[in-house]
Design an enzyme around this catalytic site. Structure first.
Site, PDB file in Angstrom:
ATOM      1  N   ARG A   1       0.819  -1.221   0.000  1.00  0.00           N
ATOM      2  CA  ARG A   1       0.000   0.000   0.000  1.00  0.00           C
ATOM      3  C   ARG A   1       0.852   1.270   0.000  1.00  0.00           C
ATOM      4  O   ARG A   1       0.559   2.237  -0.714  1.00  0.00           O
ATOM      5  CB  ARG A   1      -0.936   0.008   1.210  1.00  0.00           C
TER       6      ARG A   1
ATOM      7  N   ARG B   1      -3.609  -8.867  10.633  1.00  0.00           N
ATOM      8  CA  ARG B   1      -2.782  -8.455   9.499  1.00  0.00           C
ATOM      9  C   ARG B   1      -1.305  -8.540   9.885  1.00  0.00           C
ATOM     10  O   ARG B   1      -0.901  -8.085  10.958  1.00  0.00           O
ATOM     11  CB  ARG B   1      -3.126  -7.018   9.083  1.00  0.00           C
TER      12      ARG B   1
ATOM     13  N   ASP C   1     -14.046   5.145   1.116  1.00  0.00           N
ATOM     14  CA  ASP C   1     -14.633   4.540   2.310  1.00  0.00           C
ATOM     15  C   ASP C   1     -15.575   5.483   3.041  1.00  0.00           C
ATOM     16  O   ASP C   1     -16.455   5.031   3.776  1.00  0.00           O
ATOM     17  CB  ASP C   1     -13.529   4.091   3.265  1.00  0.00           C
TER      18      ASP C   1
ATOM     19  N   ALA D   1     -10.810  -0.263  -2.801  1.00  0.00           N
ATOM     20  CA  ALA D   1      -9.928   0.754  -3.373  1.00  0.00           C
ATOM     21  C   ALA D   1     -10.189   0.910  -4.869  1.00  0.00           C
ATOM     22  O   ALA D   1     -10.210   2.016  -5.401  1.00  0.00           O
ATOM     23  CB  ALA D   1      -8.470   0.378  -3.125  1.00  0.00           C
TER      24      ALA D   1
END
Length: 305
Positions: free
Chosen positions: A61, A150, A268, A281
């Protein structure tokens, strides 16, 4: 990333640099979108192989965002700013902005792309011209009942422990599936890192309030506990996780409005969703290409004080 999204990035002139920070640049050939495995048993097996016209373009990212920032004209981007409030001054056809550091700014158009806990969305609905008792509640995030672990694992660590061999998650996107749980994993950073996200679903908690912080730190042992008994490849992947973060996955119910005056919501802030299809995204990026061609000139100006 879907083909349509990549086409838009090509039109924006970003594809060349983006290709340098992915280990899977599109080459025009079909490739693996995801390999799906029934993995919550010792004898796991593949039950579906999802292919796309160009495969799956994979990014870290931070690298993805850096490319966008590097292509902006000098002086356009201002970082370290947190919006406190805005005022839509219809008389002067401007929107006044107030930030947490005490600075102020004005713009012709405010696009609130400020995430799930959007300040712009909250104020828009607080000041909505039509008053309904449940209107403010609609704009509040809702816990989906899912949590996500994560973590990032160095690929070399797995390779060394495996006698030089690679597991599937080091070469292409994987979806390890089980009842109320699954793991999404794929290589990023030109294959140097394996991204690992373990999802756990609590059906009885869906739609209820989540107590506590939405993001916390945890260790790898907590993830391993949730996926005990899964196939060997999953165990091999998870045992190399040192530190992780635990996320409570929230989403938004459908909103009755996305614009008000000179203010609009995007990303979002407008349509936050669970990440299981990896489309959030891309949906924020995907705009009509003819609209892009019509708006090459700067759409608004922004002055700071």
């Amino acid at each position: 990333m879907r083909e349509r999204t990549w086409k838009i990035l090509e039109h924006l002139g970003l594809s060349k640099d983006l290709s340098k920070v992915t280990n899977t640049p599109p080459d025009g050939l079909p490739g693996i979108g995801f390999e799906f495995r029934r993995a919550d048993r010792a004898d796991g097996f593949q039950f579906h192989l999802y292919t796309t016209p160009y495969g799956n373009v994979l990014f870290h990212r931070a690298h993805f965002l850096d490319i966008f920032v590097n292509h902006l004209p000098t002086g356009v981007a201002h970082f370290g700013k947190r919006l406190l409030s805005y005022e839509d001054d219809k008389g002067n056809s401007q929107v006044k902005l107030k930030f947490a550091d005490g600075s102020q700014s004005t713009c012709d158009l405010l696009v609130g792309c400020d995430g799930l806990r959007s300040i712009v969305r909250k104020q828009m609905y607080d000041q909505a011209p039509f008053k309904e008792p449940a209107l403010k509640d609609v704009a509040e995030p809702v816990w989906s009942g899912w949590v996500a672990y994560r973590a990032l694992v160095p690929a070399d660590r797995i390779r060394r422990a495996n006698g030089g061999k690679e597991i599937r998650a080091m070469t292409h996107p994987m979806m390890y599936c089980g009842k109320d749980k699954h793991i999404v994993s794929y290589p990023i950073s030109q294959g140097r890192i394996v991204n690992v996200v373990g999802f756990v679903f609590y059906p009885e908690a869906e739609g209820k309030a989540f107590n506590g912080p939405w993001v916390t730190e945890c260790d790898g042992a907590e993830i391993i506990k949730h996926f005990a008994g899964w196939e060997q490849e999953v165990q091999e992947l998870l045992r190399h996780v040192d530190n992780a973060t635990l996320w409570a996955i929230h989403h938004l119910r459908p909103l009755p409005m996305y614009t008000s005056g000179r203010v609009a919501l995007l990303g979002d802030a407008a349509h936050a969703m669970t990440p299981h299809q990896g489309a959030g995204a891309g949906q924020a990026i995907e705009v009509r290409l003819d609209t892009f061609h019509e708006t090459r000139r700067p759409a608004f100006r922004c002055t700071s004080t």
